[in-house]
Design an enzyme around this catalytic site. Structure first.
Site, PDB file in Angstrom:
ATOM      1  CE  LYS A  89      -4.299  -1.792   1.901  1.00 27.43           C
ATOM      2  NZ  LYS A  89      -5.369  -1.636   2.877  1.00 27.43           N
ATOM      3  CG  ASP A 117      -8.156   0.768   2.969  1.00 27.59           C
ATOM      4  OD1 ASP A 117      -8.990  -0.046   2.505  1.00 27.59           O
ATOM      5  OD2 ASP A 117      -6.932   0.547   2.983  1.00 27.59           O
TER       6      ASP A 117
END
Ligand code: NAP
Length: 460
Positions: free
Chosen positions: A267, A303
């Site tokens: 990420k 997210d």
């Protein structure tokens, strides 16, 4: 096949569309013209007499009645605002996003009789409208072309070349050979292989994948395959479990992969492969979604939306985040966006204070937790996961006024949530974060909005 041109006003949809239709021997339809013919008055008159929403309804009707084949369609700049339009336009079509820098667009539409949409100057209105619509254009498009830099004939040549490439199975062969070396269930591999090497060429709307190491456990391929089928998206969503991000991203570029879901451990590192990072992803320091538009690769983060959305109706107050990893950073960003005062509590205090410095919030170790002064609790540690068990808090630490969001989603019902339910708290399971982050990913990948309920149903 049908070719649909989307993009802001002044991007060249009519000019390029007319030339493209000639080159392919297709018909040409301008949805604005269809709207005017249906209404019997001009678009400025529709806006003046009936308002913008009447125009949008007429535009949706014009899109619904388009022929499915053998036409090039130029759409209005706002056609992508309605998800039903995008879904109808994408079905059976190759979608091309034509764009240009704002000054070019403004110069091209100077003198137009179209009514303004805001009270801003033409340049400011164009900049604001284009920025707001950009993620939708990028998601809905299979190909993106900057017409500010190209003559219309060259834009046409690129579209025709792209169609040719897509129709050749050779285009996918190198990617298929790479996928063959990665970890994948046999039945999944066979489906993907068949789809990529089909005789008529690559699926119209291209390739998507989740990348991670590991990512064999990810339910994203199952979810997006079902959502694509339900939304008329002719795309393939696969998984790439591979240790080396450099190799993954090189393959992804060559194969022209349209969208990526990014998971552990890539990420943060993934950011260096993107040409543009959205402000949210930059603030959080992580990218979990990558969307390619032409040669331009955009990294973003959904997210935090997965954490904010289930908490939208929670009154602002004091929130505590347990943990100081990637999920905690997304949680702090989401909670601050909702106007909450946030404290990060982590067993390694330096990591908590690092986040606190970055976001301007409080920090400490878990023993600083005060139940009376905490309204929202977010567990962003792996405590409670399958195989680990345990809970970051026990029943005596919980109060009925609290909302408890456990980001752990395997199992969906954790020890912490059971204790919180007994204490009378409002409980949110980690599966809700997955649902809402995936809903936003779908919108960014395709321009199409899907119901959260539909996602829950698929994941059940
Ligand atoms: P991460 O970067 O590895 O961070 C984990 C954090 O948890 C660290 O701060 C670590 O503390 C702390 N921690 C680990 N074990 C602990 C223990 N036994 N007791 C107390 N603290 C402990 O992981 P992440 O990416 O932030 O993910 C955290 C969790 O969020 C995951 O395990 C997953 O369950 C969940 N998650 C859910 C979703 C979803 O869609 N629902 C998405 C992403 C993540 P130290 O700093 O002291 O090592």
């Amino acid at each position: 096949m049908r070719i649909v041109l989307i993009g802001p006003r002044g991007s060249g949809k009519t000019t390029v569309g007319t030339l493209l239709a000639e080159a392919l021997d297709y018909g040409f339809i301008d949805t604005d013209q269809v709207v005017e013919e249906m209404a019997g008055i001009t678009i400025p008159a529709i806006f003046a007499d009936r308002g913008e929403s009447a125009f949008r309804d007429a535009e949706t009707e014009a899109i619904r009645t388009l022929p499915p084949d053998g036409v090039v369609v130029a759409t209005g700049g706002g056609a992508v605002l309605r998800s039903e339009n995008v879904q109808a336009l994408r079905t059976g079509s190759l979608t091309v996003f034509l764009d240009a820098e704002v000054p070019v667009l403004v110069a091209r539409i100077a003198g137009s009789n179209r009514p303004p949409l805001t009270g801003l100057s033409p340049a400011d209105e164009m900049a604001a409208v284009r920025t707001a619509r950009l993620p939708l254009y990028r998601g809905a498009a299979d190909l993106c072309i900057d017409t500010g830099l190209l003559p219309p004939e060259e834009a046409v040549r690129r579209i025709v070349a792209f169609i040719g490439e897509r129709q050749s199975p050779a285009f996918s062969r190198e990617f298929v050979a790479f996928l063959e070396q990665t970890e994948m269930e046999r039945h999944e591999w066979q489906t993907v292989r068949e789809c990529l090497l089909r005789p008529e060429g690559m699926p119209l709307h291209g390739l998507y994948a989740v990348i991670g190491n590991p990512c064999l456990h990810s339910r994203s391929p199952e979810l997006f395959t079902a959502l694509f089928a339900a939304s008329g998206v002719d795309g393939v969503y696969t998984r790439i479990e591979w240790p080396d991000l450099d190799t993954i991203m090189a393959q992804v570029r060559t194969a022209g992969v349209k969208g990526l879901s990014v998971t552990i451990p890539f990420k943060s590192d993934c950011m260096q492969y993107c040409d543009e990072i959205t402000a949210d992803a930059r603030a959080i320091g992580a990218v979990n979604t990558v969307v390619r538009c032409g040669d331009h690769v955009v990294g973003t983060n959904t997210d935090w939306i997965g954490i904010r959305q289930p908490l939208l109706d929670t009154a602002s107050g004091n929130a505590v985040v347990f943990g100081a990893g990637g999920a905690a950073r997304a949680a702090v960003y989401a909670l601050q966006d909702l106007g909450m005062a946030v404290t990060v509590l982590n067993r390694t205090e330096e990591r908590a204070s690092g986040i606190a410095r970055h976001f301007g919030c409080g920090s400490g170790t878990p023993d600083a937790y005060d139940p009376e002064g905490t309204d929202v609790i977010v567990n962003a540690t792996p405590v409670g996961m399958e195989g680990r068990g345990g809970s970051i808090l026990s029943a005596c630490d919980l109060r009925a006024h609290q909302t408890v969001f456990d980001l752990v989603y395997t199992p969906p019902d954790t020890h912490l949530l059971r204790e919180a339910r007994q204490a009378g708290c409002r409980c949110i399971p980690g599966t809700e974060m997955f649902v809402y982050q995936a809903q936003e990913q779908m919108r960014l990948f395709t321009g199409i909005a899907v119901d959260a309920a539909r996602i829950r149903e698929i994941l059940r």
